[in-house]
Design an enzyme around this catalytic site. Structure first.
Site, short mmCIF file in Angstrom:
data_model
loop_
_atom_site.label_atom_id
_atom_site.label_comp_id
_atom_site.label_asym_id
_atom_site.label_seq_id
_atom_site.Cartn_x
_atom_site.Cartn_y
_atom_site.Cartn_z
N CYS A 168 -1.15 10.49 5.87
CA CYS A 168 -0.11 9.67 6.51
C CYS A 168 -0.35 9.53 8.00
O CYS A 168 0.08 8.55 8.61
CB CYS A 168 1.27 10.26 6.26
SG CYS A 168 1.74 10.26 4.54
N CYS B 101 0.84 -1.22 0.00
CA CYS B 101 0.00 0.00 0.00
C CYS B 101 0.86 1.24 0.00
O CYS B 101 0.36 2.35 -0.17
CB CYS B 101 -0.84 0.13 1.26
SG CYS B 101 -1.81 -1.25 1.67
#
Ligand SMILES: Cc1ncc(COP(=O)(O)O)c(C=O)c1O
Ligand code: FES
Lengths: 406, 324
Positions: free
Chosen positions: B131, B54
């Site tokens: 993130c 990912c």
């Protein structure tokens, strides 16, 4: 030490090129299309720049090489004008290209699709090459144009342009190639291949940015997209960018003179770097056979090290490289080339591209070997991929599913 | 697009100094082993989130004192870019000293905030906001493992935009309240979709369960239905003026069915409503006679008058009936 290893993105303009350009800013600045001496004074330099470009790619005098603002313009010109000439005002409806073209081709093709054109995006094999027979099998009577790049910017893989040219010739389909990553890196001989149109950009071979060209075989029809004062024989209007054309001429001459020798020297450095990295760093691989690549390019995948993180550490050591990592791109989209190669999804996030130039030195190569290795060590020490303690039962994460592209 | 967008921003220049510092030198990177934790009489929880494929993966270690559920030590290992590493680092920092129950309340917004140099300036550029979401997800997972519950049970609402933590409920409310018509408006009002953009539509960085485009479309449809329903209710309560055109036709038909049609049928005829034109001062109802009525003398006088006056009485005195 600072080491630039991103020469597929752009290159340093050679000092010799800059030197040739300088007089054409404040000394010889007339418009070459003017009748007076100020203007005509620049004509000899323009003519010799044109000669330099024709010679560099061995174009015939019957062909046109039209200067443009960059390869993006050249690519747009071919795609959009073939659309106008052969699809809007003709009976064709189809364009064939590849999944791994530069955005200046892909985005233009998507735009044309919105206008109703059918576009086939050919896949690449595991090495990242589009095979000629694949191109052949997708051409129909409705195909107006085949557009396949000569060499790929991410992997350096060289595509079978000669074979594809023969196929297009046999099928009477126009053939365009984006030659940006080939010109100045490998021999490009327009009389040896059957190519109708080829795009180039000077800043990829140590020329200035903002100047490119389009090669047009046999001066054939291609409706202009820049209409105006009929410069460049009416093919591309706009006052000639004299200093930049002069710069492009000098740059292409320097890049292509004794090109085999230059290739040998660059690939020796590239191979030494590649061998060292593969040897010192375990669980690492590179994409594509070296003999199928431009001599300056390495695309290397390092398990457990995310591309942007790696660039960050390289940058701290003064090394400029690039990554196809989705994380580093503006839109966070996974890199098309990485996905198209079909290697593990990991490659989409761990690929680092190192691209050398003829200015790369052996000391620089040594410096990169050393610090690249250090960066990998540090990042692997942080990386969860190299963690020893296993997750608590039930705490494991599944594999990821990357959403399909376009 | 305007002047500031012409050359975009340089990604790394937009990171806070703290992100840079922690990326260069993370404070809590490392591992805790089962033996170490056991030696101190504590319980070890190790949770993974994400995967290398990912582009982002994190492993979180919690050493928990079972007496009071307090996280006495925490470490992380992370595969990711600078922001991912810095977010993981600050996340472990935030966990230490909290009980598991307290830690699970830490969100990605808290993580991002802790990475700022000052409260006003975001720690990372918008597209990097995502993130920090992983830091939040992995905490939930670790807490679920420790408490023996499904990690999803900690989430009370359906979060559509993870970057901005905007729930489905909030989105629907804001769309309805402000009559929002575009994704840009939603982002302006809620910040949802203003960061990694994954939640806007399928095909982005990450696959999602909910997308803003669908929510907008469905909510607009709901709004339309509500409007219709309101109009229909207004119709049954006799407020002809606020009805939609279709409702007006229906209401007129209903009145005619109830009061007029039977008499026409008795005489071997019938009628139908062709069109309605609402001109403001008058509402013109165009009708057509069928069968025996067609051409019958009183169809332009007595019958017409009867129809018109019934409609006037039942619905609106602006109505004029015009046979064609
Ligand atoms: C293969 C390829 N085509 C086209 C371009 C576009 O060149 P330019 O940006 O000079 O228009 C590039 C460089 O970015 C390239 O690598
Ligand atoms: S989830 Fe990232 S912007 Fe909504």
């Amino acid at each position: 030490m600072k080491v630039y290893m991103d020469n597929n993105a752009t290159t340093m303009t050679s000092p010799e090129v800059v030197e040739q350009m300088i007089p054409f800013f404040s000394e010889i600045y007339g418009n070459p299309n003017s009748l007076h001496k100020f203007g005509t004074q620049s004509r000899p330099a323009l003519s010799s720049a044109i000669d330099q470009v024709y010679k560099a790619i061995n174009a015939s005098d019957k062909d046109d090489i039209v200067f443009t603002s960059c390869a993006t313009e050249s690519n747009n010109w071919v795609l959009q004008s073939v659309w106008i000439d052969k699809i809007v005002n003709g009976d064709k409806n189809h364009i064939v290209t590849t999944e791994v073209e530069h955005p200046s081709v892909l985005a233009t093709c998507r735009f044309l699709e919105e206008q109703g054109v059918k576009v086939t995006y050919l896949p690449v094999n595991e090495e990242g090459i589009v095979e000629a027979h694949t191109v052949k099998s997708f051409i129909t009577e409705k195909t107006a144009l085949v557009s396949v790049m000569w060499a790929n910017n991410e992997t350096g893989m060289i595509f079978p342009i000669k074979e594809i040219g023969e196929i297009c010739k046999a099928k009477s389909v126009l053939f365009h190639t984006d030659g940006v990553q080939a010109v100045g890196k490998i021999p490009v001989d327009m009389q040896d291949v059957h190519v109708d149109f080829m795009s180039m950009s000077a800043h990829k071979f140590h020329g200035p940015k903002g100047i490119g060209a389009l090669y047009i075989k046999g001066s054939q029809e291609l409706t202009p997209i820049m209409h105006g004062g009929s410069q460049m024989g009416g093919r591309r209007s706009g006052t000639l960018n004299v200093p930049y054309i002069v710069g492009m001429g000098k740059a292409i001459e320097m890049a292509t003179e004794n090109i085999e020798e230059k290739m040998t020297s660059i690939s020796a450095k590239r191979d030494r770097l590649e061998d060292a990295l593969l040897k010192v760093i375990p669980e690492t691989f590179t994409v594509g056979k070296r003999e199928h690549r431009t001599p300056n390019t390495i695309l290397i995948s390092i398990r457990g090290v995310e591309g942007e993180g790696m660039l960050w550490d390289l940058n701290r050591f003064g090394i400029g490289a690039s990554t196809g990592s989705a994380c580093a791109s503006e839109d966070l989209e996974a890199n098309t080339v990485m996905l198209a190669i079909g290697a593990d999804n990991e490659l989409a996030h761990t690929g680092i591209r190192l691209s050398l130039s003829r200015y790369t030195t052996d000391e620089e190569v040594d410096y990169v070997i050393q610090h690249f290795t250090e960066a990998v060590l540090r990042l692997r020490a942080i990386s969860s991929s190299y963690a020893l303690v296993k997750p608590t039962k039930g705490g494991e994460a599944g594999e990821c599913h990357i959403p399909a592209h376009h | 697009m305007a002047k500031n967008d012409l050359i975009g921003e340089s990604l790394w220049d937009a990171y806070s100094d703290k992100v840079t510092r922690l990326m260069n030198n993370p404070q809590h990177q490392g591992e805790i082993s089962e033996e170490e934790a056991a030696e101190r009489g504590n319980k070890l929880i190790v949770a993974d989130f994400g995967a290398e494929s990912c582009g982002d993966a994190v492993r979180l270690y919690w050493e928990i004192d079972p007496k009071d559920d307090k996280i006495v030590n925490s470490k992380f290992r992370s595969f990711g870019c600078g922001t991912a590493i810095a977010s993981s680092d600050v996340m472990t920092e935030l966990c230490i000293g909290k009980t598991v129950q307290e830690a699970v309340k830490i969100t990605n917004i808290d993580v991002e905030f802790a990475l700022r140099d000052n409260p006003e300036t975001p720690a990372v550029p918008p597209q990097k906001m995502h993130c920090s979401v992983m830091a939040y997800d992995v905490i939930k997972k670790a807490a679920g493992l420790y408490l023996g519950v499904d990690s999803e049970s900690f989430e009370e609402e359906i979060i559509v935009c993870e970057c901005a933590r905007v729930s489905l409920k909030t989105l629907k409310e804001v769309i309805k309240l402000n009559d929002l018509k575009s994704i840009e408006q939603i982002t302006d009002y809620t910040k949802a979709g203003g960061f990694c953009k994954s939640c806007i539509k399928p095909g982005g960085h990450e696959e999602r369960e909910w997308y803003l485009v669908d929510i907008l479309r469905d909510t607009r449809r709901e709004m339309d239905e509500e409007k219709m329903k309101a109009a229909a209710e207004a119709g049954t309560s006799g407020d002809f003026a606020t009805m939609t055109l279709v409702q007006k036709i229906k209401a007129i038909d209903a009145v005619i069915d109830e009061n007029v049609r039977q008499f026409l049928i008795m005489d071997g005829g019938n009628m139908e409503v062709i069109d309605i034109k609402d001109g403001g001062d008058y509402i013109d109802v165009y009708i057509r006679y069928i069968g025996a009525c067609n051409g019958c003398a009183s169809s332009t006088t007595g019958t017409l008058f009867a129809i018109e006056s019934t409609l006037k009485e039942k619905l609106s005195d602006k109505i004029r009936v015009l046979p064609i």
